[in-house]
Motif scaffolding. Structure first.
Motif, mmCIF file in Angstrom:
data_model
loop_
_atom_site.group_PDB
_atom_site.id
_atom_site.type_symbol
_atom_site.label_atom_id
_atom_site.label_comp_id
_atom_site.label_asym_id
_atom_site.label_seq_id
_atom_site.Cartn_x
_atom_site.Cartn_y
_atom_site.Cartn_z
ATOM 1 N N ILE A 40 0.785 -1.352 -0.235
ATOM 2 C CA ILE A 40 0.240 0.179 0.224
ATOM 3 C C ILE A 40 0.537 1.435 -0.081
ATOM 4 O O ILE A 40 0.685 2.642 -0.483
ATOM 5 C CB ILE A 40 -1.177 0.056 1.166
ATOM 6 C CG1 ILE A 40 -1.942 -0.902 0.454
ATOM 7 C CG2 ILE A 40 -1.107 1.005 1.508
ATOM 8 C CD1 ILE A 40 -2.914 -1.445 2.316
ATOM 9 N N LEU A 105 -6.323 3.864 3.685
ATOM 10 C CA LEU A 105 -5.632 2.543 2.803
ATOM 11 C C LEU A 105 -5.573 1.548 4.398
ATOM 12 O O LEU A 105 -6.098 0.231 4.161
ATOM 13 C CB LEU A 105 -4.895 3.186 1.693
ATOM 14 C CG LEU A 105 -5.190 4.437 0.523
ATOM 15 C CD1 LEU A 105 -3.781 3.938 -0.034
ATOM 16 C CD2 LEU A 105 -6.015 3.276 0.001
ATOM 17 N N MET A 115 -6.732 -6.220 -1.572
ATOM 18 C CA MET A 115 -5.855 -5.389 -2.374
ATOM 19 C C MET A 115 -6.318 -4.357 -3.734
ATOM 20 O O MET A 115 -6.202 -3.504 -3.313
ATOM 21 C CB MET A 115 -4.896 -6.522 -2.280
ATOM 22 C CG MET A 115 -3.947 -6.423 -1.254
ATOM 23 S SD MET A 115 -3.523 -5.067 -0.409
ATOM 24 C CE MET A 115 -2.214 -4.317 -0.677
ATOM 25 N N ILE A 118 -8.497 -1.906 -2.475
ATOM 26 C CA ILE A 118 -7.955 -1.366 -2.015
ATOM 27 C C ILE A 118 -6.443 -0.308 -2.552
ATOM 28 O O ILE A 118 -6.771 1.074 -2.954
ATOM 29 C CB ILE A 118 -6.667 -1.845 -0.309
ATOM 30 C CG1 ILE A 118 -8.106 -1.969 0.296
ATOM 31 C CG2 ILE A 118 -6.042 -0.919 -0.051
ATOM 32 C CD1 ILE A 118 -6.931 -3.030 1.724
ATOM 33 N N LEU A 119 -6.858 -0.437 -3.806
ATOM 34 C CA LEU A 119 -5.354 -0.239 -4.681
ATOM 35 C C LEU A 119 -5.826 0.560 -5.979
ATOM 36 O O LEU A 119 -5.324 1.354 -6.610
ATOM 37 C CB LEU A 119 -4.277 -1.250 -4.805
ATOM 38 C CG LEU A 119 -3.706 -1.806 -4.082
ATOM 39 C CD1 LEU A 119 -2.355 -3.029 -4.294
ATOM 40 C CD2 LEU A 119 -2.671 -0.483 -3.155
#
Length: 121
Positions: A40, A105, A115, A118-119
């Motif tokens: 992250i 995040l 993920m 999140i990304l």
């Protein structure tokens, strides 16, 4: 006035390493991994693994950590939501906003989000 107050916030002078340790503890309590936190951070800032390790060892302060980031990810602007009761996308102080993007995040990771989400992939 608000920007000056935020600019003097103690978070700017804290070492990134001290907050990083808290991030790791937070996500590990929820069954997530340090490597995910690193991914992250790398996605957000453009730091590679070697440079991130160097920053942690040198105990670089939070303000320097963000001001020297190689390439802040343009997709970070799609991060929305509340952090400490304030909408991250509406923050006036851009340095504080960068910190809060990272906080958001890490919160998403701790809450079990995938993920890819999140990304913002």
């Amino acid at each position: 006035m608000k920007e000056t107050k935020e600019r003097n916030h103690k978070i700017f002078s804290r070492s990134f390493e001290s907050i990083y340790t808290l991030y790791i503890a937070k996500v590990e309590r929820k069954g997530r991994k340090k490597e995910e936190v690193d991914k992250i951070i790398q996605w957000l800032t453009g730091y590679d693994k070697k440079k991130l390790e160097s920053i942690l060892k040198k105990k670089t302060d939070f303000q320097t950590f963000f001001s020297e980031a190689p390439l802040m990810n343009p997709a970070r602007k799609s991060i929305k939501g509340l952090i400490c009761g304030i909408r991250v996308e509406d923050m006036e102080d851009k340095a504080m906003q960068e910190i809060r993007y990272l906080d958001k995040l890490i919160d998403e990771l701790a809450k079990g989000k995938k993920m890819e989400k999140i990304l913002r992939e």
